[in-house]
Write a protein that holds these residues in place. Structure first.
Motif, PDB file in Angstrom:
ATOM      1  N   ALA A 158      10.859 -77.058 -36.986  1.00  0.00           N
ATOM      2  CA  ALA A 158       9.605 -76.875 -37.872  1.00  0.00           C
ATOM      3  C   ALA A 158      10.056 -77.022 -39.316  1.00  0.00           C
ATOM      4  O   ALA A 158       9.211 -77.709 -39.936  1.00  0.00           O
ATOM      5  CB  ALA A 158       9.153 -75.500 -37.593  1.00  0.00           C
ATOM      6  N   LEU A 159      10.974 -76.796 -39.777  1.00  0.00           N
ATOM      7  CA  LEU A 159      11.517 -76.800 -41.135  1.00  0.00           C
ATOM      8  C   LEU A 159      11.593 -78.311 -41.550  1.00  0.00           C
ATOM      9  O   LEU A 159      11.153 -78.942 -42.347  1.00  0.00           O
ATOM     10  CB  LEU A 159      12.796 -75.803 -41.595  1.00  0.00           C
ATOM     11  CG  LEU A 159      13.255 -76.088 -42.853  1.00  0.00           C
ATOM     12  CD1 LEU A 159      12.173 -75.581 -43.948  1.00  0.00           C
ATOM     13  CD2 LEU A 159      14.582 -75.264 -43.322  1.00  0.00           C
ATOM     14  N   GLY A 160      12.250 -79.008 -40.432  1.00  0.00           N
ATOM     15  CA  GLY A 160      12.436 -80.445 -40.893  1.00  0.00           C
ATOM     16  C   GLY A 160      11.194 -81.135 -40.752  1.00  0.00           C
ATOM     17  O   GLY A 160      10.773 -82.087 -41.592  1.00  0.00           O
ATOM     18  N   LEU A 161      10.396 -80.833 -39.858  1.00  0.00           N
ATOM     19  CA  LEU A 161       9.042 -81.606 -39.723  1.00  0.00           C
ATOM     20  C   LEU A 161       8.208 -81.434 -41.198  1.00  0.00           C
ATOM     21  O   LEU A 161       7.395 -82.235 -41.765  1.00  0.00           O
ATOM     22  CB  LEU A 161       8.220 -80.988 -38.711  1.00  0.00           C
ATOM     23  CG  LEU A 161       6.788 -81.407 -38.486  1.00  0.00           C
ATOM     24  CD1 LEU A 161       6.892 -82.998 -38.254  1.00  0.00           C
ATOM     25  CD2 LEU A 161       6.139 -80.940 -37.152  1.00  0.00           C
ATOM     26  N   PHE A 162       8.211 -80.077 -41.529  1.00  0.00           N
ATOM     27  CA  PHE A 162       7.710 -79.408 -42.758  1.00  0.00           C
ATOM     28  C   PHE A 162       8.079 -80.538 -43.960  1.00  0.00           C
ATOM     29  O   PHE A 162       7.107 -81.046 -44.819  1.00  0.00           O
ATOM     30  CB  PHE A 162       7.733 -78.113 -43.057  1.00  0.00           C
ATOM     31  CG  PHE A 162       7.375 -77.746 -44.767  1.00  0.00           C
ATOM     32  CD1 PHE A 162       6.177 -77.517 -44.960  1.00  0.00           C
ATOM     33  CD2 PHE A 162       8.478 -77.576 -45.511  1.00  0.00           C
ATOM     34  CE1 PHE A 162       5.858 -77.285 -46.217  1.00  0.00           C
ATOM     35  CE2 PHE A 162       8.148 -77.388 -46.838  1.00  0.00           C
ATOM     36  CZ  PHE A 162       6.742 -76.935 -47.164  1.00  0.00           C
ATOM     37  N   GLN A 163       9.278 -80.719 -44.136  1.00  0.00           N
ATOM     38  CA  GLN A 163       9.980 -81.456 -45.075  1.00  0.00           C
ATOM     39  C   GLN A 163       9.562 -82.761 -45.056  1.00  0.00           C
ATOM     40  O   GLN A 163       9.442 -83.477 -46.134  1.00  0.00           O
ATOM     41  CB  GLN A 163      11.544 -81.249 -44.882  1.00  0.00           C
ATOM     42  CG  GLN A 163      12.451 -82.396 -45.811  1.00  0.00           C
ATOM     43  CD  GLN A 163      13.716 -82.461 -45.367  1.00  0.00           C
ATOM     44  OE1 GLN A 163      14.352 -81.823 -44.864  1.00  0.00           O
ATOM     45  NE2 GLN A 163      14.275 -83.621 -45.481  1.00  0.00           N
ATOM     46  N   ALA A 164       9.591 -83.573 -43.890  1.00  0.00           N
ATOM     47  CA  ALA A 164       9.151 -84.923 -43.768  1.00  0.00           C
ATOM     48  C   ALA A 164       7.792 -85.034 -43.976  1.00  0.00           C
ATOM     49  O   ALA A 164       7.272 -86.137 -44.610  1.00  0.00           O
ATOM     50  CB  ALA A 164       9.484 -85.325 -42.135  1.00  0.00           C
ATOM     51  N   VAL A 165       6.833 -84.078 -43.532  1.00  0.00           N
ATOM     52  CA  VAL A 165       5.293 -84.278 -44.032  1.00  0.00           C
ATOM     53  C   VAL A 165       5.194 -84.321 -45.387  1.00  0.00           C
ATOM     54  O   VAL A 165       4.299 -85.102 -46.052  1.00  0.00           O
ATOM     55  CB  VAL A 165       4.403 -83.079 -43.091  1.00  0.00           C
ATOM     56  CG1 VAL A 165       3.143 -83.101 -43.543  1.00  0.00           C
ATOM     57  CG2 VAL A 165       4.514 -83.199 -41.724  1.00  0.00           C
ATOM     58  N   ILE A 166       5.789 -83.140 -46.031  1.00  0.00           N
ATOM     59  CA  ILE A 166       5.413 -83.327 -47.401  1.00  0.00           C
ATOM     60  C   ILE A 166       6.081 -84.394 -48.244  1.00  0.00           C
ATOM     61  O   ILE A 166       5.310 -85.070 -48.943  1.00  0.00           O
ATOM     62  CB  ILE A 166       6.308 -81.839 -48.029  1.00  0.00           C
ATOM     63  CG1 ILE A 166       5.658 -80.683 -47.404  1.00  0.00           C
ATOM     64  CG2 ILE A 166       6.243 -82.038 -49.569  1.00  0.00           C
ATOM     65  CD1 ILE A 166       4.309 -80.514 -47.956  1.00  0.00           C
ATOM     66  N   GLY A 167       7.223 -85.047 -47.587  1.00  0.00           N
ATOM     67  CA  GLY A 167       7.700 -86.180 -48.001  1.00  0.00           C
ATOM     68  C   GLY A 167       6.729 -87.548 -47.932  1.00  0.00           C
ATOM     69  O   GLY A 167       6.667 -88.220 -49.173  1.00  0.00           O
ATOM     70  N   LEU A 168       6.340 -87.345 -46.757  1.00  0.00           N
ATOM     71  CA  LEU A 168       5.257 -88.455 -46.553  1.00  0.00           C
ATOM     72  C   LEU A 168       4.114 -88.511 -47.282  1.00  0.00           C
ATOM     73  O   LEU A 168       3.475 -89.320 -47.737  1.00  0.00           O
ATOM     74  CB  LEU A 168       4.660 -88.533 -45.128  1.00  0.00           C
ATOM     75  CG  LEU A 168       3.663 -89.323 -44.570  1.00  0.00           C
ATOM     76  CD1 LEU A 168       4.212 -90.904 -44.758  1.00  0.00           C
ATOM     77  CD2 LEU A 168       3.389 -89.199 -43.220  1.00  0.00           C
ATOM     78  N   ILE A 169       3.416 -87.355 -47.735  1.00  0.00           N
ATOM     79  CA  ILE A 169       2.249 -86.932 -48.466  1.00  0.00           C
ATOM     80  C   ILE A 169       2.546 -87.459 -49.964  1.00  0.00           C
ATOM     81  O   ILE A 169       1.704 -87.976 -50.750  1.00  0.00           O
ATOM     82  CB  ILE A 169       1.707 -85.478 -48.405  1.00  0.00           C
ATOM     83  CG1 ILE A 169       1.415 -84.987 -47.085  1.00  0.00           C
ATOM     84  CG2 ILE A 169       0.673 -85.215 -49.528  1.00  0.00           C
ATOM     85  CD1 ILE A 169       1.002 -83.729 -46.985  1.00  0.00           C
ATOM     86  N   LEU A 170       3.760 -86.910 -50.443  1.00  0.00           N
ATOM     87  CA  LEU A 170       4.153 -87.467 -51.803  1.00  0.00           C
ATOM     88  C   LEU A 170       4.096 -88.969 -52.235  1.00  0.00           C
ATOM     89  O   LEU A 170       3.946 -89.533 -53.004  1.00  0.00           O
ATOM     90  CB  LEU A 170       5.571 -86.904 -52.205  1.00  0.00           C
ATOM     91  CG  LEU A 170       5.561 -85.218 -52.447  1.00  0.00           C
ATOM     92  CD1 LEU A 170       7.014 -84.912 -52.629  1.00  0.00           C
ATOM     93  CD2 LEU A 170       4.745 -85.050 -53.624  1.00  0.00           C
TER      94      LEU A 170
END
Length: 225
Positions: A196-208
């Protein structure tokens, strides 16, 4: 965020400035030797760099602290104090990455039309004005693309770098998202929480990355997509 934003500012701007300075060197041999020495650290693993850092900057038997003590100064906890560790972390990161970034910008500068420099010389421009009005505008697309790609790592950062330089005395800055994913998933076996934490990190990175790409296109740049 503190580590990654500080690292983004330093590790992104210093290679640009260094590439501009190297591009002005006229001596071919001296220029090639400098380029080679600068980008060699990029090929070292962070395990080796971390071991070298502790051998050089260690508080008890580090070579740098031994020299400082011999010169009459007090030992500095480069890697054993939170604030000192932060500056050491940023300095080591710049040293490791600036050569590779410089090579990329120098490659972009090699594609600049020489006639632009000749026209600037006719107009009375010196070296600094040529860099500002000719070189930088010509490599701006490369700068924008690399900046957009770098923004994708703001929420994550480098696991290897932090893991190689961390210690028990500097947990305030070394408890980053990649380190937490490693501890929760690999060490504790809490795979769902780590995922979950890794997915959160990846999603935020993609949005940025997508937001930065959209802003770049609004400003007239090519962007990524």
């Amino acid at each position: 965020m503190l580590l990654n934003m500080s690292d983004l500012i330093l590790s992104f701007t210093i290679p640009i400035m260094l590439a501009l300075l190297i591009n002005e060197i006229t001596g071919t041999v001296f220029k090639r030797v400098n380029q080679t020495l600068l980008y060699l650290p990029h090929f070292l693993s962070w395990v080796i760099i971390g071991a070298l850092a502790y051998q050089l900057l260690g508080l008890g038997s580090g070579m740098v602290n031994n020299l400082i003590e011999q010169l009459g100064g007090n030992r500095i906890p480069f890697l054993q104090s939170d604030l000192h560790w932060l500056f050491s972390y940023l300095a080591i990161g710049v040293w490791q990455s600036m050569g590779w970034g410089t090579i990329i910008y120098l490659a972009a500068m090699s594609g600049v039309n020489p006639e632009l420099y000749e026209a600037a010389t006719v107009d009375g421009a010196g070296r600094w004005r040529k860099m500002w009005h000719v070189t930088l505008p010509c490599i701006r697309p490369t700068i924008v693309v690399l900046l957009i790609m770098s923004l994708g790592h703001v929420m994550g950062g480098s696991f290897e770098r932090v893991f190689a330089l961390q210690n028990m005395a500097t947990t305030e800055f070394t408890t980053t998202i990649p380190i937490l994913v490693f501890r929760w998933g690999i060490e504790n076996g809490d795979y769902s929480r780590a995922t979950a934490l890794g997915l959160f990190q990846a999603v935020i990175g993609l949005i940025l990355v997508l937001v930065a790409d959209r802003i770049a296109k609004k400003l007239g740049e090519d962007g990524l997509l």
